[in-house]
Structures are given as structure tokens and as C-alpha cells.
Design a protein around this motif. Sequence first.
Motif, PDB file in Angstrom:
ATOM      1  N   ASP A 187     -20.251   2.525  -9.144  1.00 47.60           N
ATOM      2  CA  ASP A 187     -21.015   2.033  -8.103  1.00 47.60           C
ATOM      3  C   ASP A 187     -20.714   0.831  -7.426  1.00 47.60           C
ATOM      4  O   ASP A 187     -20.235  -0.046  -7.978  1.00 47.60           O
ATOM      5  CB  ASP A 187     -22.667   1.945  -8.804  1.00 47.60           C
ATOM      6  CG  ASP A 187     -23.075   3.342  -9.246  1.00 47.60           C
ATOM      7  OD1 ASP A 187     -23.056   4.444  -8.410  1.00 47.60           O
ATOM      8  OD2 ASP A 187     -23.601   3.190 -10.418  1.00 47.60           O
ATOM      9  N   ASP A 214     -17.881   2.685  -3.676  1.00 47.01           N
ATOM     10  CA  ASP A 214     -18.423   4.066  -3.097  1.00 47.01           C
ATOM     11  C   ASP A 214     -17.253   4.648  -2.548  1.00 47.01           C
ATOM     12  O   ASP A 214     -17.509   5.896  -1.845  1.00 47.01           O
ATOM     13  CB  ASP A 214     -19.381   3.553  -2.320  1.00 47.01           C
ATOM     14  CG  ASP A 214     -19.230   2.589  -1.143  1.00 47.01           C
ATOM     15  OD1 ASP A 214     -18.024   2.122  -1.235  1.00 47.01           O
ATOM     16  OD2 ASP A 214     -20.020   2.458  -0.123  1.00 47.01           O
ATOM     17  N   PRO A 229     -17.606   9.399  -9.439  1.00 45.40           N
ATOM     18  CA  PRO A 229     -19.108   9.277  -9.443  1.00 45.40           C
ATOM     19  C   PRO A 229     -19.473   8.379 -10.673  1.00 45.40           C
ATOM     20  O   PRO A 229     -20.930   7.960 -10.725  1.00 45.40           O
ATOM     21  CB  PRO A 229     -19.580  10.756  -9.849  1.00 45.40           C
ATOM     22  CG  PRO A 229     -18.114  11.350 -10.332  1.00 45.40           C
ATOM     23  CD  PRO A 229     -17.097  10.532  -9.635  1.00 45.40           C
ATOM     24  N   ASN A 233     -10.289   8.593  -9.802  1.00 40.95           N
ATOM     25  CA  ASN A 233     -11.356   9.460 -10.236  1.00 40.95           C
ATOM     26  C   ASN A 233     -11.457   9.839 -11.626  1.00 40.95           C
ATOM     27  O   ASN A 233     -12.208  10.717 -12.101  1.00 40.95           O
ATOM     28  CB  ASN A 233     -11.367  10.716  -9.457  1.00 40.95           C
ATOM     29  CG  ASN A 233      -9.914  11.502  -9.531  1.00 40.95           C
ATOM     30  OD1 ASN A 233      -8.993  11.103 -10.314  1.00 40.95           O
ATOM     31  ND2 ASN A 233      -9.962  12.759  -9.002  1.00 40.95           N
ATOM     32  N   ASN A 254     -14.154   7.662  -4.993  1.00 42.17           N
ATOM     33  CA  ASN A 254     -14.318   9.346  -5.616  1.00 42.17           C
ATOM     34  C   ASN A 254     -14.495   9.449  -6.710  1.00 42.17           C
ATOM     35  O   ASN A 254     -14.269  10.335  -7.340  1.00 42.17           O
ATOM     36  CB  ASN A 254     -12.994   9.981  -5.028  1.00 42.17           C
ATOM     37  CG  ASN A 254     -13.558  11.723  -4.899  1.00 42.17           C
ATOM     38  OD1 ASN A 254     -14.551  11.882  -4.614  1.00 42.17           O
ATOM     39  ND2 ASN A 254     -12.164  12.336  -5.203  1.00 42.17           N
TER      40      ASN A 254
END
Length: 410
Positions: free
Chosen positions: A305, A297, A302, A201, A300
Motif C-alpha cells: 500500500d 499503488d 496487492p 508483484n 501491481n
Amino acid sequence: MTVPVVFTATAAHARPDAAAEPRPNAVITWNLHAQTAIHDVARQSPTAATRSFAIVQGAVYDAVNAIAGTPYEPYLIAPRSRPGDSTPAAVATAAYRTLVWMFPAQADSLRARYEESLAAIPDGRSKRGGIAVGQTTSTAMINARRNDGAFSDVTWPVGTAPGEWRPTPPGFLQVGAWFATLKPFIINPGRYRTPGPPALNSATYARDLNEVKALGSATSTTRTTDQTEAAIWWDDPRLVEWSIKRQLATTHRLGTLQTARMFAMVDLATADALIACYKEKKHWSFWRPVTAIPLADTDNNPATDADPAWSPLRITAPSPEYPSGHACFTAATTSALRKFFGRDDLAFSAHSTDSGTTRHYRSLSQAMAELIPARIWAGVHYRFASQDGHQLGVIVARDVLDHAFGPRDD
């Protein structure tokens, strides 16, 4: 073997045997024979080939060093020799016997090459003495590497959680995990650790995944033609580093002793560097871009993609991603060459059959600087894996060469 190195040699004065150097250089000749046996016939992977070259060149070095009067610390052994013992006979014998031990199915073709080499050497005491030295050093090497863990049936850890490695297309193979538990050649690779891949992340992970996603795709529109060529050139399984060593030995007119020493320094340093690298691969067991990008996806993050249709320019090796084995290998290679020649500004080139091109470099650091992004352009590594692999290869090679191949203390 474990005496610290005090090394200041340069290409200009690292040739104590040059005046008596026979042509062609027997070490180069048998390195080519070794490449034929290891790669062209046996089709060993670049990783497995690293062990094979180290075995051959370690035995050859000990033989040549012994006949030269053992001016450098031997790797395993310094057998007794007599003035005038044939160095070409010793080289041929050491290389031939180690190759036949590793590749018994090639005994006939290797024997033909060996007999060809011996036929060029006049019969007599010199020839017999060289053969005896080569027999002794090859026996020592074979005994040292017997049951060293090569080609065992150990496997990579496989996971299904985000970030965990799993077999990759197209073959979904489990290959090469034995290198992580291979007996080292000089130092204990288990004490070397890498920082580890960034958190899934994190901004660093997103940046590096998106970089390889854009530049390493088989259908990338942002990768340049030169970057594509470099990616394929560096990914050729007939590693360009093999011919670069021979070219440098030739262009710098190294004698047999210094060629044998340089090849051994490079090949044993890279072997231990790859063992350290593969131990880290097994420890971190991190997923490859070919897995991570279609499953982005689930990470975790954002800033990433998923692209289920994504595929890399080059086939992904069947091993965990982090750190990059090729970066470890090439960093160890360039570090050993820099130590031997005492300089970075070495000009060299090499041809790749896969790319169909020849690339030229002005220095070792220039080549290494291209290798790191080339693994991204190939779609097989993240930048952090190549950068950390580079650092690991440099450190291991430094420590190997601080413990071997230095001038002997009398």
C-alpha cells in the motif's frame, strides 16, 4: 601479484617483523593521516574514499614488503632495498606522495605531517633508503591509477516506470556512477552477477517492502531503540570499519609488515567488491524504498500500500538500490579480516560520532549479521538488497585474495 594464495596465518604467528617493531606503528599513523585527508578535509563519500584508501595502502604495502625482503607477493612492484632501510621513512613517503597526488590542495598540511614523520628518523643511509623505496612504490601506484576513470561525468540511468530508479530526496542528486566503470585494482569485477531484485508483484518483494516500510520509517513505532542506534551507527559516513582495522592491528600487536599487509588486503578487496557492486547497481537500476513506498499503488502488487508521506530514518544515498553497497563493502572487509587472521571470533568495537555511541562485537560474523538488518532499520535498503550485496562482497573478496598478497613462491 597473481600468484594464488596459500594462507594459514593467525594473529599469533603472523608477525615476522614484530621483534623489531618501532612504536608507534607508522602504518597506523599514516592511515590516520589518510583518513584526515580523505574524509575530514576532502569530505569524500564512503564510496570515493574506498578508492583513495586502496591507493594509499597498496603503495604502503609494497614499500614495507620490499624492505622486509618481499616475503609476500607485491601488489605492483618490489623495488630493490638494502638491509636497514627505514620502514617508517618508506611508509611516510609512500602515503604522503599518494595523498598529495590525490589531494594537491592539501599539500601544505600533508607536507607538515610528512616532515614531522621524517624528523623522528635519524638522518643517514637508512632514512634515505626508506625514502627511495617509498618514492618508487608511490610512483608505481600513481602511474597505475592515473586516468582510472575516477570522478568521470557518467550518470546513473533514470526511469519513471515502476521499479526504475530515479534521484531521491532531499537532494535528488546524481552521484557516484563513475565507480561502476572504475578501473579495477586486482580482478575483473565485470564477471560477477547477482540474482537481481524480485519481481514487483512477488510475495518476496511485498514482504521486504513492508518490512522496511515499518522498521525503516523516520517515525517508526516498531523499531527498537537499539535498532535505531545500530542503524545510525552503521550509516555514519566516517565508516566504523576504518577504525576497526586499526583497533585489530593494535590489539593483536601486529608489526609494521603485517599491519601494512592486512590494510592492503582489506582496502583493495573492498575496492574491487564495490566496483562489482556498482556495476550491478547500474545494471538493475532498481528504485529505493523512499521512492517505492510512496508509489506502491503503481507496483501491481496487492500486498503493498502506498504511503505518500513516508520518509526513511537516514538519508538515502544517491545511487540505485540493488545491491546494497554497504553490504558489499562490509562483507568484503570482514572476509579479508577473516582470511588474514584465520578466524572469525575477533572481538572489537568502534565509536560513531553520528550515533554518539560505541558498539561491541564478539566476532566478524556477528557484526555482519547486524549490518544487514541495520540497512533496513535505516530505511535505505530492502532485505534482499543487503543479502545479495553480502554474497557479492564475499565472493569478490575471496577471488581478490586468491590472486594477491599471498606468500611469495621462491
